[in-house]
Design a protein around this motif. Structure first.
Motif, mmCIF file in Angstrom:
data_model
loop_
_atom_site.group_PDB
_atom_site.id
_atom_site.type_symbol
_atom_site.label_atom_id
_atom_site.label_comp_id
_atom_site.label_asym_id
_atom_site.label_seq_id
_atom_site.Cartn_x
_atom_site.Cartn_y
_atom_site.Cartn_z
ATOM 1 N N GLU A 167 0.822 -1.369 0.241
ATOM 2 C CA GLU A 167 -0.018 0.181 0.058
ATOM 3 C C GLU A 167 0.734 1.261 0.095
ATOM 4 N N ARG A 168 1.916 1.155 0.671
ATOM 5 C CA ARG A 168 2.972 2.382 0.753
ATOM 6 C C ARG A 168 3.507 2.636 -0.594
ATOM 7 N N VAL A 169 4.085 1.429 -1.114
ATOM 8 C CA VAL A 169 4.747 1.513 -2.485
ATOM 9 C C VAL A 169 3.684 2.070 -3.577
ATOM 10 N N TRP A 170 2.422 1.559 -3.616
ATOM 11 C CA TRP A 170 1.344 1.996 -4.406
ATOM 12 C C TRP A 170 1.026 3.483 -4.538
ATOM 13 N N ARG A 171 1.082 4.015 -2.981
ATOM 14 C CA ARG A 171 1.008 5.480 -2.914
ATOM 15 C C ARG A 171 1.926 6.236 -3.873
ATOM 16 N N ALA A 172 3.305 5.771 -3.615
ATOM 17 C CA ALA A 172 4.300 6.432 -4.360
ATOM 18 C C ALA A 172 4.124 6.192 -5.785
ATOM 19 N N LEU A 173 3.703 5.258 -6.324
ATOM 20 C CA LEU A 173 3.488 4.859 -7.714
ATOM 21 C C LEU A 173 2.076 5.745 -8.306
ATOM 22 N N PRO A 219 -5.431 -1.711 -7.502
ATOM 23 C CA PRO A 219 -5.017 -1.415 -6.265
ATOM 24 C C PRO A 219 -4.977 -2.534 -5.331
ATOM 25 N N PRO A 220 -3.806 -2.736 -4.589
ATOM 26 C CA PRO A 220 -2.531 -2.027 -4.841
ATOM 27 C C PRO A 220 -1.576 -3.027 -5.644
ATOM 28 N N ARG A 221 -2.106 -3.716 -6.512
ATOM 29 C CA ARG A 221 -1.231 -4.569 -7.062
ATOM 30 C C ARG A 221 -0.840 -4.560 -8.379
ATOM 31 N N ARG A 222 -1.481 -3.771 -9.295
ATOM 32 C CA ARG A 222 -1.079 -3.785 -10.742
ATOM 33 C C ARG A 222 -1.381 -2.608 -11.323
ATOM 34 N N LEU A 223 -0.383 -1.813 -12.079
ATOM 35 C CA LEU A 223 -0.812 -0.572 -12.784
ATOM 36 C C LEU A 223 -0.104 -0.643 -14.241
ATOM 37 N N THR A 243 4.252 -1.622 -17.351
ATOM 38 C CA THR A 243 3.523 -2.435 -16.246
ATOM 39 C C THR A 243 4.208 -2.318 -15.025
ATOM 40 N N TRP A 244 3.480 -2.148 -13.991
ATOM 41 C CA TRP A 244 4.018 -2.261 -12.617
ATOM 42 C C TRP A 244 3.304 -3.223 -11.893
ATOM 43 N N THR A 245 4.062 -4.526 -11.403
ATOM 44 C CA THR A 245 3.256 -5.424 -10.309
ATOM 45 C C THR A 245 3.633 -5.668 -9.140
ATOM 46 N N LEU A 246 3.065 -5.251 -8.103
ATOM 47 C CA LEU A 246 3.406 -5.456 -6.664
ATOM 48 C C LEU A 246 3.082 -6.536 -6.072
ATOM 49 N N MET A 259 8.854 -4.219 -12.820
ATOM 50 C CA MET A 259 8.436 -3.271 -13.803
ATOM 51 C C MET A 259 8.992 -3.697 -15.050
ATOM 52 N N GLU A 260 7.990 -3.782 -15.960
ATOM 53 C CA GLU A 260 8.178 -4.352 -17.238
ATOM 54 C C GLU A 260 7.700 -3.401 -18.420
ATOM 55 N N HIS A 261 8.670 -2.935 -18.977
ATOM 56 C CA HIS A 261 8.600 -1.737 -20.221
ATOM 57 C C HIS A 261 8.644 -2.653 -21.731
ATOM 58 N N GLU A 262 7.359 -3.027 -22.229
ATOM 59 C CA GLU A 262 7.306 -3.606 -23.540
ATOM 60 C C GLU A 262 7.151 -2.843 -24.534
ATOM 61 N N GLY A 263 7.659 -3.207 -25.705
ATOM 62 C CA GLY A 263 7.494 -2.589 -26.822
ATOM 63 C C GLY A 263 8.625 -2.302 -27.909
ATOM 64 N N PHE A 264 9.846 -2.588 -27.471
ATOM 65 C CA PHE A 264 11.025 -2.070 -28.323
ATOM 66 C C PHE A 264 11.057 -3.090 -29.502
ATOM 67 N N ARG A 265 11.219 -2.407 -30.647
ATOM 68 C CA ARG A 265 11.366 -3.155 -31.915
ATOM 69 C C ARG A 265 12.923 -2.714 -32.525
ATOM 70 N N PRO A 266 13.212 -3.852 -33.453
ATOM 71 C CA PRO A 266 14.306 -3.409 -34.444
ATOM 72 C C PRO A 266 14.413 -2.091 -34.661
ATOM 73 N N GLY A 267 15.656 -1.495 -34.617
ATOM 74 C CA GLY A 267 15.887 -0.070 -34.772
ATOM 75 C C GLY A 267 15.983 0.855 -33.538
ATOM 76 N N ASN A 268 15.299 0.220 -32.320
ATOM 77 C CA ASN A 268 15.639 0.922 -31.136
ATOM 78 C C ASN A 268 16.385 0.661 -30.033
#
Length: 294
Positions: A167-173, A219-223, A243-246, A259-268
């Motif tokens: 819950e405390r981490v979620w607040r900061a997120l 809340p407070p699991r996934r954003l 995507t943030w998963t707590l 933390m998962e940052h998805e969507g990088f493609r060739p050339g990036n």
């Protein structure tokens, strides 16, 4: 993991690579390759790399930051290709302390390997910062190896365990004023479908604006939100998702943050390397802000 003795600390960081041990090992000792990731700051410019790859040989990496050259120097103590590399390490601009780094590489059954880095003799006040720095460097190594193979991973994945309840981490997120302290100024609101922006200093042909939309919130699991930034027509432009998963740990007293940052493609490739290092710093900031906000 960080453990401190009476006066000095030992920092240990591990990372898995989708590359053979020989490929990972050689990336540490080839000047042209190492200069792309080793001791390279996201906002810096590597202006000088010298490697004398033999026991007793020395190395020097000079990274230009805000007009000043920061030298990283050391001496090779052991070179056991492809399993073990040991060297001394110092950054004279910031401290006269000379420390010891051991890199151990173990093959995995799938053809990849696991690298464990142990940094001994670290001043306790710098242990957390050193751990974050090496984590960022190894992320850079992974991106460099992937680009050599002609492809980059689709996602950047960064994980941390924070000593605070979800819950405390979620607040900061999810509180706009707190997000601004560890990520960027924003107009975020925690509502499905809400469009918002992150804003930072323009760089090159990028206007410094990331356009987002809340795609999922539990809340407070996934954003999860979209992340679109960079100039139109630029191969480094990102059209991606974050995507943030707590997950609660230690009876709810701690939180595993994924933390998962998805969507990088060739050339990036350049965007992947820079963004990877940036997220490592961001998670260190998230931990700090979560602790301070209470």
């Amino acid at each position: 993991m960080t453990s401190a003795g009476s006066t000095l600390a030992t920092v240990r960081v591990s990372r898995r690579f989708d590359a053979a041990p020989e490929q990972v090992f050689d990336a540490w000792l080839d000047p042209a390759r190492a200069g792309r990731w080793l001791f390279a700051a996201p906002a810096g410019e590597m202006v000088r790399v010298e490697i004398d790859a033999r026991v007793g040989g020395r190395f020097l990496f000079a990274d230009r930051r805000d007009g000043e050259d920061v030298e990283h120097v050391g001496e090779y103590l052991e070179i056991g290709r492809p399993r073990r590399l040991v060297f001394t390490f110092a950054v004279p601009k910031y401290s006269p302390v000379v420390t010891r780094v051991t890199v151990e590489i173990a093959p995995s059954a799938d053809g990849g390997c696991v690298l464990t880095l142990t940094h001994e003799g670290v001043l306790p006040d710098y242990a957390s910062r050193t751990e974050g720095g090496w984590t960022m460097i190894l992320d850079g190594l992974a991106a460099s190896l992937a680009s050599e193979g002609g492809a980059i991973p689709d996602a950047i994945v960064v994980e941390r365990t924070l000593p605070y309840p979800p819950e405390r981490v979620w607040r900061a997120l999810t509180r706009s004023d707190l997000i601004a302290q560890w990520l960027m100024p924003n107009d975020f609101e925690p509502a499905p479908g809400r469009r918002f922006t992150f804003r930072t200093r323009p760089m090159g042909d990028w206007d410094g604006v990331v356009s987002c939309e809340v795609l999922e919130i539990d809340p407070p699991r996934r954003l999860r939100y979209s992340w679109v930034g960079g100039s139109t027509g630029n191969p480094g432009r990102l059209d991606s998702t974050v995507t943030w998963t707590l997950t609660p740990m230690d009876g709810g007293n701690a939180t595993h943050v994924l933390m998962e940052h998805e969507g990088f493609r060739p050339g990036n490739e350049s965007a992947h390397a820079a963004t990877s290092g940036g997220w490592v710093k961001v998670l260190a900031g998230l931990e700090r802000v979560t602790g301070e906000a209470g």
